[in-house]
Design a protein around this motif. Structure first.
Motif, PDB file in Angstrom:
ATOM      1  N   SER A 189      41.174  34.610  51.142  1.00  0.00           N
ATOM      2  CA  SER A 189      41.227  34.524  49.854  1.00  0.00           C
ATOM      3  C   SER A 189      41.457  36.031  48.946  1.00  0.00           C
ATOM      4  N   THR A 190      42.279  35.600  48.066  1.00  0.00           N
ATOM      5  CA  THR A 190      42.717  36.755  47.256  1.00  0.00           C
ATOM      6  C   THR A 190      41.566  37.190  46.575  1.00  0.00           C
ATOM      7  N   VAL A 191      40.681  38.287  46.215  1.00  0.00           N
ATOM      8  CA  VAL A 191      39.364  37.960  44.958  1.00  0.00           C
ATOM      9  C   VAL A 191      40.428  38.599  44.029  1.00  0.00           C
ATOM     10  N   VAL A 192      39.727  38.647  43.302  1.00  0.00           N
ATOM     11  CA  VAL A 192      40.619  39.114  41.501  1.00  0.00           C
ATOM     12  C   VAL A 192      39.423  39.542  40.573  1.00  0.00           C
ATOM     13  N   ASP A 193      39.238  39.885  39.596  1.00  0.00           N
ATOM     14  CA  ASP A 193      38.063  40.955  38.612  1.00  0.00           C
ATOM     15  C   ASP A 193      38.909  39.916  37.906  1.00  0.00           C
ATOM     16  N   CYS A 194      37.788  38.533  37.003  1.00  0.00           N
ATOM     17  CA  CYS A 194      39.024  38.390  35.595  1.00  0.00           C
ATOM     18  C   CYS A 194      38.073  38.634  34.364  1.00  0.00           C
ATOM     19  N   THR A 195      36.803  40.041  35.194  1.00  0.00           N
ATOM     20  CA  THR A 195      36.288  40.022  33.199  1.00  0.00           C
ATOM     21  C   THR A 195      36.413  41.086  32.554  1.00  0.00           C
ATOM     22  N   THR A 196      37.796  41.512  33.261  1.00  0.00           N
ATOM     23  CA  THR A 196      38.788  42.448  31.838  1.00  0.00           C
ATOM     24  C   THR A 196      39.394  41.860  31.921  1.00  0.00           C
ATOM     25  N   GLU A 197      39.820  42.714  30.798  1.00  0.00           N
ATOM     26  CA  GLU A 197      41.596  41.968  30.151  1.00  0.00           C
ATOM     27  C   GLU A 197      42.588  41.790  31.038  1.00  0.00           C
ATOM     28  N   VAL A 199      43.889  41.033  34.429  1.00  0.00           N
ATOM     29  CA  VAL A 199      43.343  40.476  36.092  1.00  0.00           C
ATOM     30  C   VAL A 199      43.623  41.738  36.937  1.00  0.00           C
ATOM     31  N   MET A 200      42.128  42.168  37.825  1.00  0.00           N
ATOM     32  CA  MET A 200      43.054  43.001  38.970  1.00  0.00           C
ATOM     33  C   MET A 200      42.652  42.018  40.461  1.00  0.00           C
ATOM     34  N   ILE A 201      43.450  42.558  41.279  1.00  0.00           N
ATOM     35  CA  ILE A 201      43.122  42.005  42.615  1.00  0.00           C
ATOM     36  C   ILE A 201      42.503  42.974  43.070  1.00  0.00           C
ATOM     37  N   LEU A 202      41.331  42.538  43.967  1.00  0.00           N
ATOM     38  CA  LEU A 202      40.520  43.250  44.864  1.00  0.00           C
ATOM     39  C   LEU A 202      40.566  43.551  46.128  1.00  0.00           C
ATOM     40  N   ARG A 203      41.413  42.279  46.141  1.00  0.00           N
ATOM     41  CA  ARG A 203      41.095  42.055  47.480  1.00  0.00           C
ATOM     42  C   ARG A 203      42.709  41.079  47.889  1.00  0.00           C
ATOM     43  N   GLY A 217      50.775  36.812  33.584  1.00  0.00           N
ATOM     44  CA  GLY A 217      51.675  38.080  33.134  1.00  0.00           C
ATOM     45  C   GLY A 217      51.524  39.339  34.671  1.00  0.00           C
ATOM     46  N   GLU A 218      51.483  40.430  33.847  1.00  0.00           N
ATOM     47  CA  GLU A 218      51.579  41.163  34.732  1.00  0.00           C
ATOM     48  C   GLU A 218      49.492  41.530  35.282  1.00  0.00           C
ATOM     49  N   VAL A 219      49.823  41.517  36.724  1.00  0.00           N
ATOM     50  CA  VAL A 219      48.120  41.479  37.496  1.00  0.00           C
ATOM     51  C   VAL A 219      48.308  43.495  38.320  1.00  0.00           C
ATOM     52  N   LEU A 220      46.988  44.140  37.569  1.00  0.00           N
ATOM     53  CA  LEU A 220      46.732  45.483  38.142  1.00  0.00           C
ATOM     54  C   LEU A 220      46.197  44.943  40.256  1.00  0.00           C
ATOM     55  N   GLN A 221      46.243  45.938  40.548  1.00  0.00           N
ATOM     56  CA  GLN A 221      45.603  46.122  41.732  1.00  0.00           C
ATOM     57  C   GLN A 221      44.332  47.799  41.607  1.00  0.00           C
ATOM     58  N   ASP A 222      43.296  47.008  42.577  1.00  0.00           N
ATOM     59  CA  ASP A 222      42.434  47.704  41.928  1.00  0.00           C
ATOM     60  C   ASP A 222      42.964  49.289  42.730  1.00  0.00           C
ATOM     61  N   PRO A 223      43.094  50.654  42.530  1.00  0.00           N
ATOM     62  CA  PRO A 223      43.258  51.190  42.751  1.00  0.00           C
ATOM     63  C   PRO A 223      42.780  52.144  44.904  1.00  0.00           C
ATOM     64  N   ALA A 224      41.305  52.044  44.895  1.00  0.00           N
ATOM     65  CA  ALA A 224      41.216  51.989  46.224  1.00  0.00           C
ATOM     66  C   ALA A 224      41.980  51.340  46.910  1.00  0.00           C
ATOM     67  N   LEU A 225      42.694  50.252  46.847  1.00  0.00           N
ATOM     68  CA  LEU A 225      43.512  49.618  47.532  1.00  0.00           C
ATOM     69  C   LEU A 225      44.803  50.466  48.528  1.00  0.00           C
ATOM     70  N   THR A 226      45.651  51.347  47.652  1.00  0.00           N
ATOM     71  CA  THR A 226      46.741  52.043  47.618  1.00  0.00           C
ATOM     72  C   THR A 226      45.597  53.854  47.799  1.00  0.00           C
ATOM     73  N   LYS A 233      36.317  48.936  44.216  1.00  0.00           N
ATOM     74  CA  LYS A 233      35.480  47.855  42.945  1.00  0.00           C
ATOM     75  C   LYS A 233      34.850  46.818  43.721  1.00  0.00           C
ATOM     76  N   SER A 234      35.194  46.162  45.165  1.00  0.00           N
ATOM     77  CA  SER A 234      34.508  45.630  45.324  1.00  0.00           C
ATOM     78  C   SER A 234      34.162  46.248  46.671  1.00  0.00           C
ATOM     79  N   PRO A 235      33.214  46.319  46.475  1.00  0.00           N
ATOM     80  CA  PRO A 235      31.749  46.100  48.135  1.00  0.00           C
ATOM     81  C   PRO A 235      31.706  46.587  48.947  1.00  0.00           C
ATOM     82  N   GLY A 236      32.795  45.505  50.079  1.00  0.00           N
ATOM     83  CA  GLY A 236      33.263  44.900  50.892  1.00  0.00           C
ATOM     84  C   GLY A 236      34.399  45.762  51.713  1.00  0.00           C
ATOM     85  N   MET A 237      34.919  46.324  50.600  1.00  0.00           N
ATOM     86  CA  MET A 237      36.520  46.587  50.929  1.00  0.00           C
ATOM     87  C   MET A 237      36.543  48.251  51.481  1.00  0.00           C
TER      88      MET A 237
END
Ligand code: TXA
Ligand code: MG
Length: 350
Positions: A189-197, A199-203, A217-226, A233-237
């Protein structure tokens, strides 16, 4: 913990029978007794245990050999169940749930302390999803419990998309496996952080960024993905993942460039494997080619990916070269998994 025998259930294909299915009832009893059992979801097989029991969660971490600072996803069988375990459901989360549950989308929200703290590895948030698979939903429903379930592989290995993959990794280490056939999506599954204004993709995973953006609308990506230097931000990554039986190198170039690298390795006396799209079958000159679907149809590549990564026996080849895919739609999840499987090693055609 070891088991004389890991029990196998082969479930009835008729979904209408599940509420009275004696096998589903038996699996639910195992979960209620804090045993851990692998079962299919629409993405990959999960190793499930009672998310409210420290004892069950310990068994999951132990069977997988998973680092205890890597939290688990909690699986529920109805949308309303979410409110029992989270502090509040943000507007973004509500919209995404309406659009994508049941389905391969995991939502991270602040938890309310009612789950085992081992599930969340001590974080203040919990990751939750409602799987879109009749067997998974029937088991959760029959157990009447939230079920924590990481992918049912040994830590570091490719995720399982069949019951046979689960058995390869976990036979004798878990109480049972429910065989419901091959999974459909093939990547997690796609993991998204919904705690912030925003949405950010963590995986990246089964639900694409493009599909999420149509809803919120606009969705951010955890900078660590690139960016390699960023801490995810997702410990497993941060851990090595999906590793095949020989070192994997990604090849970003045409088939001639890939073949050149294959031949160079053969010159060095190495036995070479390749992960190829069907368009290039027979063209790599490798000792063994494993086909991962068509370049024209990424869902097929996602479905075939983990089986392909498991497709080389131990000591069968010394090195594996793989084609790469465009990083749009499902290609983001596919490339994220391939990069991890390769430990970041990629050859670029000049
Ligand atoms: O498709 C899937 O998601 C499969 C099936 C079985 O549902 N499950 C799965 O679980 O992939 P697992 O444990 O292999 O991956 C869970 C991911 C890890 O990267 C973990 O770090 C992240 O979710 N995660 C869990 N809880 C989190 C949290 N509170 N905050 C951020 N990331 C979290
Ligand atoms: Mg996993």
């Amino acid at each position: 913990m070891t088991y004389q025998q890991t029990k196998q259930w082969i479930v009835d294909g008729n979904v209408d029978n599940y509420p009275n299915d004696t096998q589903i009832q038996e699996v639910a009893e195992y979960i209620k007794n804090n045993q851990v059992v692998a079962f299919p979801t629409e993405t990959v097989y999960g190793l499930g245990g009672n998310a409210r029991s420290d004892q069950a969660i310990d068994k999951i971490f132990q069977a997988k050999g998973r680092p205890s600072d890597n939290p688990l996803i909690v699986h529920i069988s109805s949308k309303s169940q979410l409110a029992e375990y989270v502090e509040n459901i943000t507007d973004n989360a509500k919209q995404l749930i309406e659009a994508f549950w049941p389905g391969p989308l995991t939502i991270v929200l602040p938890h309310n302390g009612k789950l085992s703290p081992k599930v969340t590895a001590g974080l203040s948030t919990v990751a939750v999803r409602m799987p879109d698979h009749p067997v998974a939903l029937a088991i959760i429903e029959a157990a009447g419990l939230p079920i924590a379930a990481p992918s049912a592989n040994r830590s570091g290995r490719p995720s399982p998309t069949t019951a046979a993959h689960v058995t390869q990794d976990l036979d004798g280490k878990i109480a049972g496996v429910v065989d419901g056939g091959a999974t459909g999506v093939g990547v997690e599954s796609t993991v998204v952080d919904c705690t912030t204004e925003k949405v950010m993709i963590l995986r990246p995973g089964g639900i694409t960024k493009e599909a999420l953006e149509q809803v919120v609308g606009e969705v951010l990506q955890d900078p660590a993905l690139t960016e390699e230097e960023e801490a995810p931000k997702s410990p497993g990554m941060k851990y090595t993942h999906y590793a095949p039986s020989a070192p994997l190198i990604l090849v970003d170039g045409d088939i001639n460039f890939l073949r050149k690298n294959v031949l160079a390795s053969k010159q060095e006396g190495k036995r070479v494997g390749t992960l190829l799209t069907q368009e290039h079958q027979g063209l790599s000159e490798a000792d063994k080619e494993v086909i991962i679907g068509s370049k024209e149809y990424l869902p097929e590549v996602a479905r075939a990916l983990y089986e392909a990564l498991r497709g080389f026996e131990a000591n069968e080849v010394d090195i594996i070269y793989s084609e790469v895919f465009p990083e749009t739609d499902l290609g983001s999840a596919i490339m994220n998994r391939l990069r991890k499987a390769a430990g970041g090693k990629i050859l670029q055609q000049k």
